[in-house]
Design a protein around this motif. Structure first.
Motif, PDB file in Angstrom:
ATOM      1  N   VAL A 158       0.832  -1.209   0.000  1.00  0.00           N
ATOM      2  CA  VAL A 158       0.000   0.000   0.000  1.00  0.00           C
ATOM      3  C   VAL A 158       0.870   1.266   0.000  1.00  0.00           C
ATOM      4  CG1 VAL A 158      -1.699   1.316   1.361  1.00  0.00           C
ATOM      5  CG2 VAL A 158      -1.972  -1.141   1.069  1.00  0.00           C
ATOM      6  N   GLY A 159       2.032   1.198   0.648  1.00  0.00           N
ATOM      7  CA  GLY A 159       2.897   2.372   0.809  1.00  0.00           C
ATOM      8  C   GLY A 159       3.224   3.143  -0.468  1.00  0.00           C
ATOM      9  N   PRO A 160       3.711   2.450  -1.538  1.00  0.00           N
ATOM     10  CA  PRO A 160       4.079   3.184  -2.758  1.00  0.00           C
ATOM     11  C   PRO A 160       2.930   3.960  -3.389  1.00  0.00           C
ATOM     12  CG  PRO A 160       4.982   0.965  -2.816  1.00  0.00           C
ATOM     13  CD  PRO A 160       4.075   1.034  -1.629  1.00  0.00           C
ATOM     14  N   THR A 161       1.681   3.472  -3.212  1.00  0.00           N
ATOM     15  CA  THR A 161       0.549   4.169  -3.835  1.00  0.00           C
ATOM     16  C   THR A 161      -0.008   5.283  -2.945  1.00  0.00           C
ATOM     17  OG1 THR A 161      -0.923   2.432  -3.008  1.00  0.00           O
ATOM     18  CG2 THR A 161      -0.162   2.215  -5.261  1.00  0.00           C
ATOM     19  N   LEU A 321      -4.888   5.464  -7.781  1.00  0.00           N
ATOM     20  CA  LEU A 321      -4.321   4.196  -7.323  1.00  0.00           C
ATOM     21  C   LEU A 321      -4.904   3.722  -5.991  1.00  0.00           C
ATOM     22  CD1 LEU A 321      -0.616   4.927  -8.269  1.00  0.00           C
ATOM     23  CD2 LEU A 321      -2.034   3.150  -9.279  1.00  0.00           C
ATOM     24  N   VAL A 322      -5.729   4.550  -5.350  1.00  0.00           N
ATOM     25  CA  VAL A 322      -6.265   4.195  -4.031  1.00  0.00           C
ATOM     26  C   VAL A 322      -7.123   2.916  -4.071  1.00  0.00           C
ATOM     27  CG1 VAL A 322      -7.806   4.946  -2.170  1.00  0.00           C
ATOM     28  CG2 VAL A 322      -6.062   6.509  -3.072  1.00  0.00           C
ATOM     29  N   PRO A 323      -8.048   2.730  -5.065  1.00  0.00           N
ATOM     30  CA  PRO A 323      -8.828   1.470  -5.095  1.00  0.00           C
ATOM     31  C   PRO A 323      -7.939   0.225  -5.129  1.00  0.00           C
ATOM     32  CG  PRO A 323      -9.742   3.036  -6.668  1.00  0.00           C
ATOM     33  CD  PRO A 323      -8.467   3.633  -6.153  1.00  0.00           C
ATOM     34  N   THR A 328      -5.770  -4.470  -2.112  1.00  0.00           N
ATOM     35  CA  THR A 328      -4.625  -5.220  -1.574  1.00  0.00           C
ATOM     36  C   THR A 328      -4.732  -5.333  -0.064  1.00  0.00           C
ATOM     37  OG1 THR A 328      -3.249  -4.366  -3.373  1.00  0.00           O
ATOM     38  CG2 THR A 328      -2.108  -5.376  -1.525  1.00  0.00           C
ATOM     39  N   ALA A 329      -5.051  -4.207   0.600  1.00  0.00           N
ATOM     40  CA  ALA A 329      -5.159  -4.204   2.061  1.00  0.00           C
ATOM     41  C   ALA A 329      -6.239  -5.178   2.533  1.00  0.00           C
ATOM     42  CB  ALA A 329      -5.473  -2.794   2.552  1.00  0.00           C
ATOM     43  N   LEU A 330      -7.357  -5.231   1.816  1.00  0.00           N
ATOM     44  CA  LEU A 330      -8.443  -6.159   2.176  1.00  0.00           C
ATOM     45  C   LEU A 330      -8.051  -7.611   1.915  1.00  0.00           C
ATOM     46  CD1 LEU A 330     -11.516  -4.184   0.753  1.00  0.00           C
ATOM     47  CD2 LEU A 330     -10.900  -4.466   3.160  1.00  0.00           C
ATOM     48  N   PRO A 379      -9.789  -2.519 -13.725  1.00  0.00           N
ATOM     49  CA  PRO A 379      -8.435  -3.058 -13.926  1.00  0.00           C
ATOM     50  C   PRO A 379      -7.521  -2.835 -12.726  1.00  0.00           C
ATOM     51  CG  PRO A 379      -9.145  -1.883 -15.886  1.00  0.00           C
ATOM     52  CD  PRO A 379     -10.198  -1.657 -14.841  1.00  0.00           C
ATOM     53  N   LEU A 380      -7.632  -1.654 -12.075  1.00  0.00           N
ATOM     54  CA  LEU A 380      -6.774  -1.370 -10.922  1.00  0.00           C
ATOM     55  C   LEU A 380      -7.187  -2.183  -9.692  1.00  0.00           C
ATOM     56  CD1 LEU A 380      -6.264   2.464 -11.406  1.00  0.00           C
ATOM     57  CD2 LEU A 380      -4.524   0.679 -11.581  1.00  0.00           C
TER      58      LEU A 380
END
Length: 531
Positions: A158-161, A321-323, A328-330, A379-380
């Motif tokens: 999550v960090g890079p986004t 990029l948040v979605p 990923t976090a979920l 797609p994201l």
């Protein structure tokens, strides 16, 4: 046998429960996030920095390069430094160095001051990643370590986004020094929590100054530092047409050869290369490199595409990029639970590579000069799903057949390869966009014939538009040709981005059979000695 029992007792002494484990987990994730966000947060502030510091575009790139070089030099040495100074002391010192350097970066009065402080910040920050992973892993009992890796993975993926939207907000609403000042209060809190709650494992006897592998450090720094510079500056300096790039390529190659020789013959090596005899770790480092390539490469290319082609603001490009990050976090806790229930890691990783291919192919088919955010949402989300399936299984697979203190060395290798993969990804993507754009332009031009009816119709429409704005016939025709020229450039650039996504997808698809070849580790991943 007795040694194994001592190791198990030491491992059990580091496991925490309840409130203490929650605090340690939060502290470690905060530190990992601080380090990773700082690799991307500066990207959106470079223009403001250039203006206030009076720097050129080439010079301001050193703000990113200095941090990256320091990162990749320190990561392989993290295990050794932890043993020398004690895990807690080393982790706390790294946070203090990172926090103090962040404050100095915000107060820098000229470019080279800022570059020097960014290098120091990178030296502190590089240690935070691998050490945070180790601390989280050994705070959990062996049965829960899949979940521990998932919790750590949330921060790393999550960090890079998070960097670009956070940086965009701070620059738009305050000023660029605040992207560094925001680290200071978090760093101070993390330092106190580390000193109070985090324990150090018991290590053997420390090395004397005369036993330290100084030559190994010098060879490693020359190899990694030169390589990182080549990757960061290759495209803008026209690669091997530049004398500096040629010299540093030779330095990097010699540094690598001398470093390998030194580490294999010296009694107390700074990096234990013998651990790479492990089959799973060898495959795992390659897969981690490709994961870094895809993670940082796609994080880099999407904001560039949306800003340069679609004309978005830096903040909007970052928010896109948040979605992906939320998905990923979920995914991470779900992956952790699946691993705890015995689902084979290699099958999850294989599915992850396939999903990332689907995302890349989807982007390849969907990209146009008019693509909207609504077209990129799903797609994201697929990208986030794929990265969630990749990070934890690859990390645990890489370390699954290692034992004891070898695990610390393995963690350092995977951390370094992820960072290097990102650097290679950004350098190769930048080069390919430039080269492929030129090639597509050459291919498109023959299709624009002056005798073609559609071309004539388009030119006349442009000419009429400019004439209606008060330009003369000849001026309007010139501007119509310029507009047509711009349209060709735009289309050729979009085609180059499409190619990049297709190649990235194929690279991930090729990895699937290699993942399925990985041997199953003996039992759960024991990360007790990860440093």
């Amino acid at each position: 046998m007795a040694e194994a029992q001592v190791q198990v007792q030491d491992e059990d002494s580091l496991v925490e429960y309840g409130f203490t484990r929650v605090i340690i987990t939060i502290t470690a994730i905060l530190c990992a996030l601080l380090e990773i966000i700082d690799t991307t947060i500066v990207n959106v502030a470079l223009n403001d920095m250039r203006g206030s510091l009076g720097a050129s575009l080439t010079d301001i790139a050193w703000v990113i390069t200095a941090y990256a070089i320091a990162n990749v030099i320190i990561i392989p040495m993290t295990s050794w430094l932890s043993k020398q100074f004690g895990r807690r002391n080393y982790f706390a010192a790294s946070i203090i160095i990172f926090t103090a350097a962040s404050f100095l970066c915000g107060n820098a009065t000229n470019l080279w001051e800022l570059v020097a402080f960014r290098f120091i910040q990178g030296m502190g920050g590089g240690a935070l990643l691998v050490t945070a992973q180790t601390i989280i892993t050994e705070t959990y009992p062996v049965a829960k370590r899949g979940m521990a890796q998932a919790i750590y993975g949330m921060g790393v993926i999550v960090g890079p986004t998070l960097g670009p939207p956070l940086g965009g907000y701070l620059v738009d609403n305050f000023s660029w020094p605040y992207i560094f000042y925001i680290n200071v209060p978090i760093g101070i809190i993390a330092t106190f929590l580390t000193i109070i709650y985090i324990k150090s494992p018991k290590y053997g006897e420390k090395l004397k100054a005369s036993q330290v592998d100084w030559w190994g450090i010098i060879f490693l720094a020359s190899f990694i530092g030169s390589l990182q510079y080549i990757l960061e500056h290759g495209q803008q300096d026209d690669w091997f047409a530049d004398t500096t790039i040629i010299i540093l390529t030779i330095v990097s190659g010699l540094g690598l050869l001398l470093f390998i020789w030194r580490e294999l013959v010296y009694e107390h090596p700074i990096v234990n290369l013998r651990v790479l005899k492990d089959y799973n770790l060898r495959i795992g480092t390659i897969l981690t490199f490709i994961l870094g390539f895809g993670l940082y490469g796609s994080t880099f290319i999407i904001p560039i595409y949306t800003q340069s082609i679609l004309g978005w603001t830096a903040t909007d490009a970052g928010l896109l990029l948040v979605p992906s990050s939320v998905t990923t976090a979920l995914m991470m806790p779900i992956i952790g639970k699946l691993l705890e229930r015995g689902v084979p890691q290699k099958y999850l990783a294989a599915i992850g590579f396939v999903v990332f291919f689907i995302y890349s192919y989807w982007m390849y088919n969907m990209m146009t000069p008019d693509t909207g955010s609504e077209h990129m949402f799903w797609p994201l989300v697929a990208r986030g799903f794929g990265l969630g399936l990749l990070f934890v299984p690859i990390t645990t697979l890489s370390l699954s057949t290692l034992r004891g203190k070898d695990i610390g060395e393995g963690a350092a290798f995977t951390g370094m390869m992820r960072q290097l993969g990102g650097s290679f990804g950004i350098a190769i993507i930048t080069t390919f966009v430039a080269r492929l754009s030129q090639q597509h332009r050459v291919d498109l031009l023959p299709n624009l014939s002056k005798i073609d009816f559609k071309v004539q119709e388009r030119l006349q429409a442009y000419q009429q538009m400019f004439m209606s704005k008060g330009f003369s016939v000849n001026e309007s025709l010139d501007k119509a040709y310029q507009l047509m020229e711009g349209s060709i450039t735009l289309q050729s650039t979009v085609l180059s981005y499409m190619d990049i996504f297709l190649y990235l997808g194929i690279l991930f698809l090729i990895c699937v059979p290699f993942v399925l070849m990985i041997k199953k580790g003996k039992g759960k991943v024991d990360a007790s000695a990860m440093h």
